[in-house]
Design a protein around this motif. Structure first.
Motif, mmCIF file in Angstrom:
data_model
loop_
_atom_site.group_PDB
_atom_site.id
_atom_site.type_symbol
_atom_site.label_atom_id
_atom_site.label_comp_id
_atom_site.label_asym_id
_atom_site.label_seq_id
_atom_site.Cartn_x
_atom_site.Cartn_y
_atom_site.Cartn_z
ATOM 1 N N VAL A 170 9.915 4.338 3.735
ATOM 2 C CA VAL A 170 10.810 5.463 3.434
ATOM 3 C C VAL A 170 11.276 6.099 4.747
ATOM 4 C CG1 VAL A 170 10.966 7.750 2.375
ATOM 5 C CG2 VAL A 170 9.761 5.903 1.187
ATOM 6 N N ALA A 171 10.317 6.313 5.659
ATOM 7 C CA ALA A 171 10.667 6.928 6.953
ATOM 8 C C ALA A 171 11.634 6.046 7.745
ATOM 9 C CB ALA A 171 9.394 7.183 7.763
ATOM 10 N N ALA A 172 11.566 4.745 7.532
ATOM 11 C CA ALA A 172 12.457 3.812 8.251
ATOM 12 C C ALA A 172 13.862 3.793 7.658
ATOM 13 C CB ALA A 172 11.856 2.412 8.244
ATOM 14 N N GLY A 173 14.036 4.453 6.494
ATOM 15 C CA GLY A 173 15.385 4.584 5.932
ATOM 16 C C GLY A 173 15.805 3.489 4.971
ATOM 17 N N LEU A 217 12.189 0.113 -2.560
ATOM 18 C CA LEU A 217 10.935 -0.578 -2.266
ATOM 19 C C LEU A 217 10.670 -1.671 -3.296
ATOM 20 C CD1 LEU A 217 8.650 2.551 -1.700
ATOM 21 C CD2 LEU A 217 9.776 1.160 0.059
ATOM 22 N N ILE A 218 10.029 -2.725 -2.837
ATOM 23 C CA ILE A 218 9.424 -3.678 -3.762
ATOM 24 C C ILE A 218 7.920 -3.469 -3.615
ATOM 25 C CG2 ILE A 218 9.096 -6.117 -4.331
ATOM 26 C CD1 ILE A 218 11.969 -6.545 -3.302
ATOM 27 N N VAL A 219 7.311 -2.964 -4.659
ATOM 28 C CA VAL A 219 5.887 -2.608 -4.616
ATOM 29 C C VAL A 219 5.116 -3.781 -5.198
ATOM 30 C CG1 VAL A 219 4.165 -1.016 -5.534
ATOM 31 C CG2 VAL A 219 6.362 -0.149 -4.720
ATOM 32 N N THR A 221 0.857 -1.199 0.000
ATOM 33 C CA THR A 221 0.000 0.000 0.000
ATOM 34 C C THR A 221 0.890 1.246 0.000
ATOM 35 O OG1 THR A 221 0.003 0.168 2.416
ATOM 36 C CG2 THR A 221 -1.807 -1.106 1.438
ATOM 37 N N LEU A 222 0.275 2.393 -0.296
ATOM 38 C CA LEU A 222 1.006 3.661 -0.252
ATOM 39 C C LEU A 222 1.471 3.968 1.169
ATOM 40 C CD1 LEU A 222 1.982 6.339 -1.466
ATOM 41 C CD2 LEU A 222 -0.343 7.227 -1.172
ATOM 42 N N ARG A 223 0.579 3.724 2.145
ATOM 43 C CA ARG A 223 0.934 4.011 3.545
ATOM 44 C C ARG A 223 2.160 3.194 3.981
ATOM 45 N NH1 ARG A 223 -0.521 5.143 8.840
ATOM 46 N NH2 ARG A 223 -0.786 3.146 9.873
ATOM 47 N N ALA A 224 2.170 1.937 3.582
ATOM 48 C CA ALA A 224 3.317 1.081 3.929
ATOM 49 C C ALA A 224 4.586 1.606 3.255
ATOM 50 C CB ALA A 224 3.044 -0.360 3.501
ATOM 51 N N ALA A 225 4.433 2.120 2.027
ATOM 52 C CA ALA A 225 5.598 2.669 1.320
ATOM 53 C C ALA A 225 6.149 3.879 2.081
ATOM 54 C CB ALA A 225 5.194 3.065 -0.104
ATOM 55 N N LYS A 242 4.883 7.959 -7.707
ATOM 56 C CA LYS A 242 4.653 9.404 -7.733
ATOM 57 C C LYS A 242 4.982 10.038 -6.369
ATOM 58 C CE LYS A 242 1.487 13.033 -8.958
ATOM 59 N NZ LYS A 242 0.130 13.488 -9.070
ATOM 60 N N ALA A 243 4.726 9.267 -5.302
ATOM 61 C CA ALA A 243 4.877 9.831 -3.952
ATOM 62 C C ALA A 243 6.284 9.664 -3.383
ATOM 63 C CB ALA A 243 3.872 9.158 -3.009
ATOM 64 N N VAL A 244 7.049 8.743 -3.931
ATOM 65 C CA VAL A 244 8.301 8.332 -3.297
ATOM 66 C C VAL A 244 9.455 8.455 -4.283
ATOM 67 C CG1 VAL A 244 9.463 6.209 -2.547
ATOM 68 C CG2 VAL A 244 7.212 6.763 -1.653
#
Ligand SMILES: Cc1cc2nc3c(=O)[nH]c(=O)nc-3n(C[C@H](O)[C@H](O)[C@H](O)COP(=O)(O)O)c2cc1C
Length: 324
Positions: free
Chosen positions: A129-132, A136-138, A121-125, A163-165
Motif C-alpha cells: 500500500v505504501a508503495a502505491g 493486492l493479491i492476498v 502477510t499483513l506486513r507485506a500488504a 480489515k486493515a487495507v
C-alpha cells in the motif's frame, strides 16, 4: 453481472484472475480465460522472454479482451530490463510477486499500468500500500507455487488484510468454485485468483499425468517445502517431494528438476510439480470457460441462498451492527 472495483480496474466481466505460472500461463490458457470474461495472465517467471513476447503477440490474435502480465521478481532473468519489456508489450494490467513492491510499482504506474502486488502477510500488504499499488493479491499458504516460508492460511490472512487495507483485494489460495468465491467476497475480497484449478484445466499445456495427479490427489496430498529457507514452495506429494519435505539441509530449489521433463514430459518424479491443497477438491479436467462461468454463477446462487436463509424478513438471526 457482478460489478466491483476489480471488474472496473481490470475491465473484465467476471472478477476471476488466472494465476501466472511459469511455462504454463501462456496464450493457450490465458486466451481461454480472457475469452470467458475473466483475466488471463501471461507469465515471465520462466525467464524465456523471447517466447513470452511471441505469446503476447499470439494473445492479440486469440482474444480482443483484456489480459495481463506477471513479474515474479525472484525469477526475472534481467531485473533492469523487465519493466521496459512489459510496458513495450502494451498490456494494461500487471501483477508483481516474489519481491519488493517498491521495486517496479512507480515505473509501471507512470507508464499508465494498473499494478496489483501479491502479498503473503499483513506486513507485506502494508508495504505494498505504501508503495502505491492499485490493489493486492492476498495469497494464502494453502495455494500452490512459491510461498512465504511461514505460510498463513487464506481464512486468517484475507480478513486480516481486508480489515486493515482499503484497496481492492483478489484472494488466492484454495479457490475453485462459487462457494469458495462467495467466501472470499464475505471475507472482503473483490475477486479470486485460481492456480491449481487452471493447471488441471483442459487448455492447460501441462502433461496429462500432472492433471491426473491433481485429480487423484486428496486434500492431504501436497507438501510444503523450504520452511527453513526461501522460497517456500507448495507442491504435489510424490516420493521425490516427500523426501525433500523434512530435509532441512538443502534448498529444495536444487531439486526442482528439468521443467521440460516434469511439466511437459509428465515425469512427476523428475522434479517438483507445484500445486495447492485445493487439488483435493478437483475431480476432473474441465474447460476453462466451464470453470469460470460455473464459478461465477454458483457464487451468485450461494450468496442469494445465504441471504434467503439467514437475512430474510422475520429471520431470527441476531443483528449485529458492524463496528468498523
Ligand atoms: C504451477 C504453479 C506455478 C506458479 N507460478 C507462479 C508465478 O510464476 N508467479 C506468481 O506470482 N505465482 C505463481 N504461482 C502461484 C499462483 O499465482 C496462485 O497464487 C496460487 O496457485 C493460488 O493458489 P491455488 O493453487 O490454491 O489456486 C504458481 C502456482 C502454481 C500452482
Amino acid at each position: 453481472m457482478l460489478t466491483n472495483r476489480v471488474t472496473q480496474l481490470l475491465g473484465v466481466e467476471i472478477p476471476i484472475v488466472q494465476a501466472p505460472m511459469g511455462w504454463i500461463a501462456r496464450s493457450a490458457l490465458a486466451s481461454a480465460v480472457s475469452n470467458a470474461g475473466a483475466m488471463g495472465i501471461i507469465e515471465t517467471s520462466s525467464g524465456e522472454l523471447d517466447i513470452v513476447r511471441d505469446e503476447i503477440a499470439k494473445m492479440k490474435d486469440l482474444t480482443d479482451r483484456p489480459f495481463g502480465v506477471n513479474i515474479a521478481q525472484a525469477f526475472v532473468s534481467d531485473p533492469t530490463a523487465i519493466v521496459d519489456f512489459v510496458i513495450a508489450q502494451g498490456v494494461r494490467f500487471v501483477t508483481t510477486s516474489a519481491g519488493s513492491p517498491t521495486r517496479y510499482t512507480s515505473q509501471l504506474k507512470d507508464a499508465g499500468l494498473t499494478v496489483f502486488h501479491v502479498v503473503p502477510t499483513l506486513r507485506a500488504a502494508e508495504k505494498a500500500v505504501a508503495a502505491g499499488v492499485d490493489g493486492l493479491i492476498v495469497e494464502g499458504g494453502e495455494g500452490g507455487g512459491f510461498k512465504n516460508p511461514r505460510p498463513v492460511s487464506t481464512m486468517v490472512l484475507l480478513p486480516l488484510v481486508t480489515k486493515a487495507v482499503d484497496l481492492p483485494v483478489i484472494a488466492a489460495g484454495g479457490f475453485l468454485d462459487g462457494r469458495t468465491m462467495a467466501a472470499a467476497l464475505a471475507l472482503g475480497a473483490e475477486g479470486v485468483q485460481l492456480g491449481t484449478a487452471m493447471v488441471s484445466s483442459v487448455e492447460s499445456p501441462v502433461h496429462a499425468n500432472w492433471k491426473q495427479a491433481i485429480i487423484d490427489a486428496a486434500e492431504t496430498d501436497t507438501v510444503f517445502l523450504n520452511s527453513h529457507t526461501s522460497p517456500g514452495l507448495r507442491a504435489l506429494r510424490t516420493p521425490h517431494t516427500e523426501r525433500l519435505e523434512f530435509d532441512h539441509e538443502q534448498n529444495a530449489m536444487a531439486s526442482f528438476g528439468i521443467v521440460r521433463d516434469v511439466y511437459f514430459g509428465g515425469d512427476l518424479s523428475a522434479g517438483i510439480a507445484l500445486g495447492g491443497q485445493v487439488a483435493g477438491r478437483i475431480d476432473a479436467s474441465r474447460p476453462v470457460a466451464e470453470i469460470i462461468t460455473t464459478c461465477a454463477a454458483e457464487c451468485g446462487s450461494t450468496l442469494r441462498g445465504l441471504a434467503d436463509r439467514y437475512v430474510r424478513p422475520g429471520s431470527s438471526f441476531p443483528r449485529v451492527e458492524p463496528t468498523d
